[in-house]
Design an enzyme around this catalytic site. Structure first.
Site, PDB file in Angstrom:
ATOM      1  NE  ARG A  62      -4.098  -1.549   2.416  1.00  0.00           N
ATOM      2  CZ  ARG A  62      -5.352  -1.066   2.405  1.00  0.00           C
ATOM      3  NH1 ARG A  62      -5.590   0.218   2.504  1.00  0.00           N
ATOM      4  NH2 ARG A  62      -6.375  -1.878   2.324  1.00  0.00           N
ATOM      5  CD  GLN A  78     -12.182  -6.599   8.046  1.00  0.00           C
ATOM      6  OE1 GLN A  78     -12.551  -7.434   8.856  1.00  0.00           O
ATOM      7  NE2 GLN A  78     -11.968  -6.894   6.779  1.00  0.00           N
ATOM      8  CE1 TYR A 101      -4.646   6.633  -3.133  1.00  0.00           C
ATOM      9  CE2 TYR A 101      -4.908   5.926  -0.861  1.00  0.00           C
ATOM     10  CZ  TYR A 101      -5.361   6.638  -1.957  1.00  0.00           C
ATOM     11  OH  TYR A 101      -6.533   7.349  -1.855  1.00  0.00           O
ATOM     12  NE  ARG A 113     -11.157   0.090   5.932  1.00  0.00           N
ATOM     13  CZ  ARG A 113     -10.408  -0.809   6.578  1.00  0.00           C
ATOM     14  NH1 ARG A 113     -10.645  -1.070   7.858  1.00  0.00           N
ATOM     15  NH2 ARG A 113      -9.429  -1.435   5.951  1.00  0.00           N
ATOM     16  N   GLY A 133     -14.208 -10.278   9.258  1.00  0.00           N
ATOM     17  CA  GLY A 133     -15.246  -9.259   9.064  1.00  0.00           C
ATOM     18  C   GLY A 133     -15.434  -8.367  10.277  1.00  0.00           C
ATOM     19  CD  GLN A 182     -10.625   0.137  16.345  1.00  0.00           C
ATOM     20  OE1 GLN A 182      -9.533   0.544  16.728  1.00  0.00           O
ATOM     21  NE2 GLN A 182     -11.673   0.095  17.124  1.00  0.00           N
ATOM     22  NE  ARG A 183      -8.534   3.984   7.086  1.00  0.00           N
ATOM     23  CZ  ARG A 183      -8.635   3.261   5.981  1.00  0.00           C
ATOM     24  NH1 ARG A 183      -9.739   3.213   5.316  1.00  0.00           N
ATOM     25  NH2 ARG A 183      -7.605   2.583   5.556  1.00  0.00           N
TER      26      ARG A 183
HETATM   27  P1  NAD Z   1     -11.163   7.410  -8.911  1.00  0.00           P
HETATM   28  O1  NAD Z   1     -10.149   6.371  -9.269  1.00  0.00           O
HETATM   29  O2  NAD Z   1     -12.576   7.165  -9.284  1.00  0.00           O
HETATM   30  O3  NAD Z   1     -10.740   8.816  -9.504  1.00  0.00           O
HETATM   31  C1  NAD Z   1      -9.418   9.201  -9.745  1.00  0.00           C
HETATM   32  C2  NAD Z   1      -9.366   9.903 -11.091  1.00  0.00           C
HETATM   33  O4  NAD Z   1      -8.010  10.330 -11.347  1.00  0.00           O
HETATM   34  C3  NAD Z   1      -9.762   8.988 -12.245  1.00  0.00           C
HETATM   35  O5  NAD Z   1     -10.672   9.657 -13.072  1.00  0.00           O
HETATM   36  C4  NAD Z   1      -8.441   8.712 -12.949  1.00  0.00           C
HETATM   37  O6  NAD Z   1      -8.591   8.423 -14.328  1.00  0.00           O
HETATM   38  C5  NAD Z   1      -7.681   9.994 -12.679  1.00  0.00           C
HETATM   39  N1  NAD Z   1      -6.224   9.854 -12.758  1.00  0.00           N
HETATM   40  C6  NAD Z   1      -5.447   8.892 -12.194  1.00  0.00           C
HETATM   41  N2  NAD Z   1      -4.147   9.114 -12.461  1.00  0.00           N
HETATM   42  C7  NAD Z   1      -4.097  10.252 -13.209  1.00  0.00           C
HETATM   43  C8  NAD Z   1      -3.047  10.992 -13.809  1.00  0.00           C
HETATM   44  N3  NAD Z   1      -1.763  10.612 -13.680  1.00  0.00           N
HETATM   45  N4  NAD Z   1      -3.356  12.101 -14.519  1.00  0.00           N
HETATM   46  C9  NAD Z   1      -4.654  12.493 -14.656  1.00  0.00           C
HETATM   47  N5  NAD Z   1      -5.695  11.839 -14.112  1.00  0.00           N
HETATM   48  C10 NAD Z   1      -5.417  10.722 -13.397  1.00  0.00           C
HETATM   49  O7  NAD Z   1     -11.029   7.649  -7.337  1.00  0.00           O
HETATM   50  P2  NAD Z   1     -11.894   8.548  -6.361  1.00  0.00           P
HETATM   51  O8  NAD Z   1     -12.454   7.647  -5.337  1.00  0.00           O
HETATM   52  O9  NAD Z   1     -12.781   9.452  -7.104  1.00  0.00           O
HETATM   53  O10 NAD Z   1     -10.741   9.399  -5.657  1.00  0.00           O
HETATM   54  C11 NAD Z   1     -10.478  10.749  -5.998  1.00  0.00           C
HETATM   55  C12 NAD Z   1      -9.406  11.291  -5.067  1.00  0.00           C
HETATM   56  O11 NAD Z   1      -9.865  11.220  -3.715  1.00  0.00           O
HETATM   57  C13 NAD Z   1      -8.098  10.500  -5.128  1.00  0.00           C
HETATM   58  O12 NAD Z   1      -7.017  11.402  -5.051  1.00  0.00           O
HETATM   59  C14 NAD Z   1      -8.156   9.629  -3.908  1.00  0.00           C
HETATM   60  O13 NAD Z   1      -6.872   9.325  -3.432  1.00  0.00           O
HETATM   61  C15 NAD Z   1      -8.935  10.509  -2.934  1.00  0.00           C
HETATM   62  N6  NAD Z   1      -9.620   9.691  -1.906  1.00  0.00           N
HETATM   63  C16 NAD Z   1     -10.748   8.959  -2.203  1.00  0.00           C
HETATM   64  C17 NAD Z   1     -11.346   8.182  -1.220  1.00  0.00           C
HETATM   65  C18 NAD Z   1     -12.594   7.380  -1.463  1.00  0.00           C
HETATM   66  O14 NAD Z   1     -13.090   6.713  -0.541  1.00  0.00           O
HETATM   67  N7  NAD Z   1     -13.172   7.385  -2.637  1.00  0.00           N
HETATM   68  C19 NAD Z   1     -10.794   8.147   0.069  1.00  0.00           C
HETATM   69  C20 NAD Z   1      -9.643   8.884   0.329  1.00  0.00           C
HETATM   70  C21 NAD Z   1      -9.066   9.663  -0.676  1.00  0.00           C
HETATM   71  N1  UDP Z   2     -13.253  -5.985   1.984  1.00  0.00           N
HETATM   72  C1  UDP Z   2     -13.980  -7.169   2.098  1.00  0.00           C
HETATM   73  N2  UDP Z   2     -14.481  -7.722   0.953  1.00  0.00           N
HETATM   74  C2  UDP Z   2     -14.328  -7.155  -0.273  1.00  0.00           C
HETATM   75  C3  UDP Z   2     -13.599  -5.953  -0.373  1.00  0.00           C
HETATM   76  C4  UDP Z   2     -13.066  -5.401   0.776  1.00  0.00           C
HETATM   77  O1  UDP Z   2     -14.149  -7.712   3.186  1.00  0.00           O
HETATM   78  O2  UDP Z   2     -14.845  -7.731  -1.259  1.00  0.00           O
HETATM   79  C5  UDP Z   2     -12.728  -5.389   3.225  1.00  0.00           C
HETATM   80  C6  UDP Z   2     -11.259  -5.008   3.172  1.00  0.00           C
HETATM   81  O3  UDP Z   2     -10.451  -6.099   3.568  1.00  0.00           O
HETATM   82  C7  UDP Z   2     -11.188  -3.868   4.172  1.00  0.00           C
HETATM   83  C8  UDP Z   2     -12.556  -3.180   4.040  1.00  0.00           C
HETATM   84  O4  UDP Z   2     -13.409  -4.148   3.425  1.00  0.00           O
HETATM   85  O5  UDP Z   2     -11.036  -4.351   5.488  1.00  0.00           O
HETATM   86  C9  UDP Z   2     -12.521  -1.915   3.207  1.00  0.00           C
HETATM   87  O6  UDP Z   2     -11.845  -2.206   1.999  1.00  0.00           O
HETATM   88  P1  UDP Z   2     -11.704  -1.155   0.803  1.00  0.00           P
HETATM   89  O7  UDP Z   2     -10.723  -1.722  -0.169  1.00  0.00           O
HETATM   90  O8  UDP Z   2     -13.041  -0.787   0.312  1.00  0.00           O
HETATM   91  O9  UDP Z   2     -11.132   0.159   1.499  1.00  0.00           O
HETATM   92  P2  UDP Z   2      -9.864   0.459   2.439  1.00  0.00           P
HETATM   93  O10 UDP Z   2      -9.229  -0.807   2.902  1.00  0.00           O
HETATM   94  O11 UDP Z   2      -8.960   1.280   1.598  1.00  0.00           O
HETATM   95  O12 UDP Z   2     -10.477   1.206   3.571  1.00  0.00           O
END
Ligand code: NAD
Ligand code: UDP
Ligand code: UDP
Length: 316
Positions: free
Chosen positions: A143, A210, A146, A212, A208, A278-279
């Protein structure tokens, strides 16, 4: 009158597409920059008729020259399946992408928002997580591309702020869900909903137990915009946004089965490495400074998400 022009990177993704829509509704002119790695044109098709909406196919790891008043930097794959597909590119997107967008903001004297993440807290030893917690992150795991990429981006934002007096807004987004999530992104809400709708087994990783905290997308976008629009200079973040209601993954699976009326059964699979136990966000700061708190409860948000995926599956 000249409209305020806003750049949204990652604008065709899940969060980005909802953000573009809201900004257009607010009377802004929106430039959506995306390389379509995980984003999709179908997320923004309904915006294409709007003369104040523009798409640019571009990778943010390369310099970008446009003229805007504000920047929301969301470009980055967000789900483990996608960001682990090409981990080097993920770090480049977070780090080189941040440098380029900060350089752009510096030249334009534009305010810039960073979509950071709860993943900067890693597998937290403090619960719930407040912004003052520095995190427990593995620098060399699966991870890390990221987590560490996003941490480095935060560093860059704060250094551009200190060194160049840039106006920054650094937001730590917690798990968000809703329509426009990619079908194949492996995140828990989309996985469970699609499995339930198809009558397939629901794959709970580990026992299960954990937890969120899931925030519905409209609440999140509302918080992001309020944070960006807050003119008090001291509120640069980092600021947590998310829903503090915490559920176990098992409870989520049960809610999805209940709301879809599915006959699917729960099966257990191996827990991925570095999967946080946990989150839950501490959103005191957002509540006190923005007067923001989520308004959509889990069952309401899940029902809307189920409806979206039902329509998508029916149209395939
Ligand atoms: P997503 O994957 O749907 O959207 C990301 C977008 O960025 C996509 O449209 C992708 O094509 C574009 N992209 C990726 N790499 C690129 C690059 N090099 N140049 C231009 N475009 C690029 O994800 P999302 O869930 O919409 O997330 C959006 C943002 O929010 C991200 O930065 C993500 O890290 C952050 N975020 C999302 C969540 C969540 O739960 N969805 C949680 C924490 C942070
Ligand atoms: N998870 C799961 N089944 C799935 C996908 C995810 O049990 O089919 C669990 C995963 O292991 C994690 C939680 O759900 O504990 C959230 O996972 P997700 O990838 O959505 O988000 P993140 O781990 O980034 O919070
Ligand atoms: N940059 C950009 N658009 C601009 C201005 C800068 O993409 O309008 C990029 C450019 O690639 C540069 C980076 O942002 O390398 C950082 O810019 P900054 O001015 O901070 O640094 P420098 O140009 O001195 O490297």
């Amino acid at each position: 009158m000249m409209k305020n022009r806003v750049l949204v990177t990652g604008g065709s993704g899940f969060l980005g597409s909802h953000l573009c829509e809201r900004l257009l509704d607010m009377g802004r002119e929106v430039i959506c920059v995306d390389n379509f790695f995980t984003g999709s044109k179908s997320n923004i098709l309904h915006l294409l008729d709007n003369p104040y909406f523009e798409i640019v196919r571009h990778d943010v790891t390369f310099p970008l020259y446009v003229e805007v008043d504000e920047i929301y930097n969301l470009a980055c794959p967000a789900s483990p399946i996608h960001y682990q597909h090409d981990p080097v590119q993920t770090t480049k997107t977070s780090v080189h992408g941040a440098i380029n967008m900060l350089g752009l903001a510096k030249r334009l004297k534009a305010k810039i928002f960073q979509a950071s993440t709860s993943e900067v807290y890693g597998d937290p030893e403090v619960h719930p997580q407040a912004e003052s917690y520095w995190g427990n992150v593995n620098p060399i795991g699966l991870r890390s591309c990221y987590d560490e990429g996003k941490r480095c981006a935060e560093t860059l934002f704060f250094d551009y702020h200190r060194q160049h007096a840039l106006r920054i807004k650094v937001c730590r987004i917690f798990n968000t869900y809703g329509p426009h999530m990619a079908m194949d992104d492996g995140r828990v809400v989309s996985n469970f909903v699609i499995q339930a709708l198809k009558g397939k087994d629901i794959t709970v990783y580990g026992d299960g137990e954990q937890t969120r905290s899931f925030c519905y997308v409209t609440d999140m976008v509302d918080g992001m915009i309020r944070f960006m629009e807050n003119t008090a200079d001291e509120f640069i973040g980092p600021m947590n946004l998310g829903n503090p209601n915490e559920f176990t993954i098992r409870e989520l699976a049960e809610a999805v089965i209940d709301l879809t009326g599915s006959k699917s059964r729960i099966v257990h699979k191996a827990l991925p490495s570095d999967d946080p136990m946990q989150r839950r966000p501490d959103i005191t700061l957002a509540r006190d400074t923005l007067g923001w708190k989520p308004t959509v409860d889990l069952r309401t948000g899940l029902s809307r998400t189920i409806k979206y995926f039902e329509d998508r599956l029916n149209s395939l």
